[in-house]
Design a protein around this motif. Structure first.
Motif, short mmCIF file in Angstrom:
data_model
loop_
_atom_site.label_atom_id
_atom_site.label_comp_id
_atom_site.label_asym_id
_atom_site.label_seq_id
_atom_site.Cartn_x
_atom_site.Cartn_y
_atom_site.Cartn_z
N ILE A 74 55.26 57.15 73.32
CA ILE A 74 54.04 56.37 73.56
C ILE A 74 53.46 55.82 72.26
O ILE A 74 52.75 54.83 72.25
CB ILE A 74 52.99 57.21 74.35
N PHE A 82 57.12 51.19 74.40
CA PHE A 82 55.80 51.64 74.86
C PHE A 82 55.65 51.39 76.36
O PHE A 82 55.16 52.26 77.09
CB PHE A 82 54.70 50.92 74.09
N ALA A 86 55.04 54.22 79.16
CA ALA A 86 53.89 54.21 80.08
C ALA A 86 54.36 54.34 81.53
O ALA A 86 53.75 55.07 82.32
CB ALA A 86 53.09 52.93 79.89
N LEU A 117 47.10 57.42 74.67
CA LEU A 117 46.83 56.29 75.55
C LEU A 117 45.45 55.69 75.26
O LEU A 117 45.28 54.47 75.29
CB LEU A 117 46.94 56.71 77.02
#
Length: 133
Positions: A74, A82, A86, A117
């Protein structure tokens, strides 16, 4: 086929649980310098998490190993990695965890992944920002 890099001792210590749960091959892909290898590793992890059979090392240990790998993915600078990370996190929480993983392990997973996040949700790039949200 690209040459795969071997993990150094520090990386092996960091990834000891994922190596135990998923094997050295997939973990080496996560630590690879090639973004295509990291994307491939995330697809492989997602398929493992979607498998309805009980994991060999149990749901809690599998969740912990996946969390360690996803925490690394992440933070990746490559958007496609990425994005795949996710999507794999979404798979972990929506398909793998419910009614299978202990509350304490879910809390540990959230504690590790949520700050990353949240930091990505403040990114200047609109597509990273929106995906993180």
């Amino acid at each position: 086929m690209r040459g795969r890099s071997k993990l150094n001792d520090r990386e092996k210590r960091q990834a000891s649980i994922p190596i135990l749960v998923f094997g050295i091959d997939i973990v080496e892909l996560f630590y690879s310098r090639q973004f295509q290898d990291r994307e491939e590793a995330l697809l492989m992890l997602r398929e493992i998490l979607k498998n309805p059979e009980k994991p060999e090392f149990g749901y809690n240990k599998t969740t912990r190993g996946a969390t360690i790998l996803l925490h690394r993915a992440i933070r990746d600078a490559v958007f496609s990695v990425f994005s795949a990370a996710a999507e794999t996190i979404r798979c972990l929480f929506c398909e793998f965890i419910p009614e299978k993983v202990s509350n304490s392990e879910v809390a540990r997973c959230v504690d590790k992944l949520l700050p990353e996040l949240l930091s990505k949700s403040g990114d200047a790039s609109p597509r990273v920002h929106n995906l993180a949200q």
